[in-house]
Each structure stands twice: as structure tokens, then as C-alpha cells.
Enzyme design. Structure first.
Site, mmCIF file in Angstrom:
data_model
loop_
_atom_site.group_PDB
_atom_site.id
_atom_site.type_symbol
_atom_site.label_atom_id
_atom_site.label_comp_id
_atom_site.label_asym_id
_atom_site.label_seq_id
_atom_site.Cartn_x
_atom_site.Cartn_y
_atom_site.Cartn_z
ATOM 1 N N GLY A 53 35.872 38.705 53.075
ATOM 2 C CA GLY A 53 37.220 38.571 53.670
ATOM 3 C C GLY A 53 36.946 36.714 54.096
ATOM 4 N N TRP A 55 36.689 34.043 53.225
ATOM 5 C CA TRP A 55 37.295 33.009 52.617
ATOM 6 C C TRP A 55 38.532 32.577 53.205
ATOM 7 C CZ3 TRP A 55 36.297 30.963 46.764
ATOM 8 C CH2 TRP A 55 35.463 30.166 47.071
ATOM 9 N N ASP A 119 40.314 41.874 45.457
ATOM 10 C CA ASP A 119 38.990 42.676 45.057
ATOM 11 C C ASP A 119 39.249 44.606 44.795
ATOM 12 O OD1 ASP A 119 36.822 40.503 46.781
ATOM 13 O OD2 ASP A 119 36.526 43.478 45.734
ATOM 14 N N ASP A 135 41.624 45.239 39.987
ATOM 15 C CA ASP A 135 40.677 44.253 39.082
ATOM 16 C C ASP A 135 41.121 42.518 38.171
ATOM 17 O OD1 ASP A 135 38.966 43.435 37.133
ATOM 18 O OD2 ASP A 135 38.428 45.635 36.821
ATOM 19 N N ASP A 172 35.895 33.831 43.451
ATOM 20 C CA ASP A 172 34.734 33.568 44.326
ATOM 21 C C ASP A 172 34.296 34.612 43.991
ATOM 22 O OD1 ASP A 172 32.573 32.494 45.559
ATOM 23 O OD2 ASP A 172 32.838 33.750 47.719
ATOM 24 N N LYS A 212 34.210 30.028 41.172
ATOM 25 C CA LYS A 212 33.237 30.295 41.399
ATOM 26 C C LYS A 212 31.716 30.158 39.825
ATOM 27 C CE LYS A 212 29.782 33.784 43.465
ATOM 28 N NZ LYS A 212 29.559 33.037 44.643
#
Ligand SMILES: C[S@@+](CC[C@H](N)C(=O)[O-])C[C@H]1O[C@@H](n2cnc3c(N)ncnc32)[C@H](O)[C@@H]1O
Length: 376
Positions: A53, A55, A119, A135, A172, A212
Site C-alpha cells: 500500500g 502507492w 490486490d 484478482d 505496480d 510497471k
């Protein structure tokens, strides 16, 4: 590697603990923002693959608590200092020059801010952030996300597009690395496409997408695909991301999907799925311009026909610009730094809540202790 050894070898790991960030990744987002002004005009944000967490912490502190970091914080401090000095000097309003009228940046209104973090792992609560455990590659996650963004949303009647679209989608995401390079690259690219497909459903025109990526063979294809949807696509490497790592971030600005495009998770975008997206009047049909070399899975796209004003096109391939970001005075993430002799190593701000190795830790504890001391 011990904690204090890691403190020496990883300045951002140490700084994260000192500054209260849950992970060193916070610095990557802050350095990306410094370069691309990601948070300007932003009130609705989706943070994908967000655990633990850091970000989301950055989003919470910048967008909700109106804190500033890096260059902006320094500029605000300077402006305040100058004002205070002039106040002390007793200048009247009429005497003020342009320079002396400078004020710190006005805080954003945090009332309308909506941030949703997702997440697979649980995320400990953060002020103002809605957290979901889901997911991102699963289609059922989209209605969950849309509902979190807009409580009025009804999956039975509504489309898969957000009624109140968002300004910024971050991802990310990283898989649990197996060490098998090709497999890791493949799983990472699947995460990226999942993030992109979600972003296409929720972004508003002009919105931003940051994700990312692992730089590898054929990653140009992905950049070319992103260029279909965004006016500006840049590959960025923050200083806090190790130079030795293949990690980088793709920063996509100004979301402008082709007129014919309708986001759908039943038909998600993937490699080679771009036929039919060329803007009207493109000189050559897109499917003619996509050459797939099946044997090594290379796809080449002539983007000059899609975005005629793009100046970074060379020959038949579009090359994404590469930018290193973060202040030059920032710590080098590949260097080791000597720490004072009396340095006390801090504990991480947020130990993982449900790490994959949790079961192993429990078994070790049940068996009586740490490595080498286990009693049978
Ligand atoms: C590098 S960490 C993210 C760090 C985070 N940005 C931060 O600042 O704290 C990568 C995360 O991706 C998550 N992840 C991997 N696959 C995922 C998936 N399919 N759906 C949701 N999250 C996923 C992992 O659980 C992990 O927490």
C-alpha cells in the site's frame, strides 16, 4: 541479509522506514509524479496491485491530506520562507513586486477524491482509500471496481464502463518471480494487459495510465499498442528503481481511444488485437500494417498512419521515448551508503499481512524456533 546490512545497501528501503512508507516503491511513484505531474487535476484514482500500500499511501497523503513532496515541497517551502522574510521586512501590498507575490501552491480540494486500491493480498486500511481483495486478471473484478467507484452501480443493468470515470489508473503489478525468465516475462505481460483492460473500462478521456513493465524482447509491440489509446507514451525509469533491474514504468498520458473502440472484458485486448482500431481516414488499413512473424511472435505496427502528427516514428516502428526520472541529487538505488556507527535500524512500517511464506513461518514456530535452532 540482516536488516542493517540492507539499510546500507538499499537507501530507499532505509528511507521508506524513516519516512513512514510501507514499501520503498513509494519513491518510484513520487519520482514519476515529479517528472510527469501525474496528480495534477486528479481526483479519482484506481491503484491496481496495491499491497502493501505504499502507492496508496502516496495518493492518500497527496490527494487527501494535501501534502507535498520532492520539488513541489521545496518550492512551497521557499515561497513561504520568502513571504515570511518580506513580512519581517515590513513591505506593504503596494510595494510588492511580481516575485514577492509568489505563494505556495494552493491545496487541492480533497472532498471529491475517490481512491480504490486492489490486490490479491489484503491491504491494511489507509485514510480515504477503499481497498478490495481481488484478482485483476479476473473479469469479476471489474463490477467490483465499478461498484467501489460508484455505489449506485448495478452490474445487472449497467455496462462494463464506469459511469463516473477515473482520471488515473496505476498498476505496480508483479508476479511472484519464479526465476524462469520467459515465464516471469509472460506472467508480467498478462498482468499488464489485465491492468490495461481495466483502465480502458474506467478511464475518462484525457486520463492517465501508469504501469510497471519488464523491459524485454518485443516490448516495443506493447508500447505501439498503448500508443493507439494515448497521445503520449513514455518509458520511465525512476532513480529509486535499480538500474540493474529490468523494471521500468510505462507512462501513458491523454487517453484518446479510437472512435470505434468499445472497452469490453468479454473481448479483452491482447497481443495482435488491434485490427479495426485505426482512426477513420488512416492511409492504410491497420490489419495490413500489422505484420505478425509467427515464428518469433514479433508484431510490427506502422503507427505513422495512425497518428500522423507523431514525430517519434522511424521507419515502420514506433520507438517509445525513454526518460530517467528523479532528482540527480537523489540516492542511487544501486549504491551502498555508509551509515553512522550509532545508526539504529528500524522495523518495516507494515510487515506483510499474508505473505506467501506465512505457512512456513507458522510451521517453523510450531517446530520450536529459528533456522538452525529447531528442536525436534
Ligand atoms: C510490487 S507489489 C506492489 C507494491 C505496491 N505498489 C506498493 O506500493 O506497496 C506487487 C503486487 O502485485 C500483486 N499482484 C500480483 N498479481 C496480482 C493479481 N493478479 N491481481 C491483483 N494483484 C496482484 C501482488 O500481490 C503484490 O502485492
Amino acid at each position: 541479509m540482516g536488516k542493517s546490512s540492507k539499510d546500507k545497501r538499499d537507501a530507499y528501503y532505509r528511507l521508506a522506514k524513516e519516512q513512514g512508507w510501507r514499501a520503498r516503491s513509494a519513491f518510484k511513484l513520487l519520482q514519476l509524479d515529479e517528472e510527469f505531474d501525474l496528480f495534477s487535476g486528479v481526483t479519482r484514482v484506481v491503484d491496481l496491485c496495491a499491497a502493501p500500500g505504499s502507492w496508496s499511501q502516496v495518493l492518500s497523503r497527496v490527494l487527501i491530506k494535501n501534502e507535498t513532496f520532492g520539488r513541489t515541497a521545496w518550492q512551497n517551502q521557499e515561497a513561504l520562507f520568502r513571504q515570511q522574510m518580506l513580512g519581517v521586512a515590513g513591505q506593504t501590498g503596494a510595494e510588492k513586486t511580481e516575485e514577492t507575490k509568489e505563494t505556495p501552491a494552493a491545496p487541492r480540494s480533497s472532498g471529491d477524491v475517490k481512491i480504490v486500491a486492489i490486490d490479491l493480498q489484503p491491504i491494511s486500511p489507509l485514510p480515504g482509500i477503499v481497498t478490495l481483495r481481488a484478482d485483476i486478471t479476473h473479469p469479476a473484478t471489474v463490477p467490483l471496481l465499478l461498484k467501489a467507484l460508484d455505489p449506485e452501480y448495478d452490474a445487472a443493468t449497467a455496462s462494463q464502463n464506469a459511469s463516473n470515470p477515473v482520471d488515473l489508473v496505476l498498476s505496480d503489478g508483479a508476479p511472484d518471480v519464479t526465476g524462469l525468465h520467459d515465464l516471469d516475462m509472460y506472467v508480467q505481460s498478462q498482468l499488464l494487459f489485465a491492468a490495461l483492460n481495466l483502465a480502458l473500462c474506467v478511464l475518462k478521456p484525457g486520463g492517465k495510465f501508469v504501469a510497471k513493465i519488464f523491459r524485454g524482447r518485443n516490448v516495443d509491440l506493447l508500447f505501439a499498442q498503448l500508443k493507439l489509446f494515448f497521445t503520449r507514451v513514455v518509458v520511465a525509469k525512476p532513480r529509486s528503481s535499480r538500474a540493474s533491474s529490468v523494471e521500468a514504468f510505462i507512462v501513458c498520458l491523454d487517453f484518446r481511444p479510437p472512435a470505434e473502440f468499445h472497452a469490453s472484458l468479454e473481448r479483452p485486448l491482447g497481443v495482435g488485437d488491434m485490427a479495426g482500431l485505426a482512426p477513420e481516414g488512416a492511409a492504410v488499413a491497420l490489419d495490413e500494417k500489422v505484420a505478425v512473424k509467427a515464428e518469433d511472435n514479433i508484431v510490427e505496427v506502422a503507427l505513422e498512419d495512425l497518428r500522423p502528427s507523431d514525430t517519434t516514428t522511424t521507419g515502420s516502428r514506433w520507438i517509445a521515448p525513454f526518460v530517467a526520472c528523479g532528482d540527480l541529487s537523489a540516492f542511487d538505488s544501486d549504491a551502498s551508503y555508509k551509515l553512522p556507527d550509532d545508526y539504529i535500524s528500524l522495523d518495516p512500517v507494515q510487515p506483510p499481512t499474508a505473505p506467501p511464506y506465512k505457512r512456513a513461518l507458522e510451521m517453523r514456530k510450531a517446530a520450536g524456533g529459528a533456522y538452525g535452532k529447531t528442536t525436534v
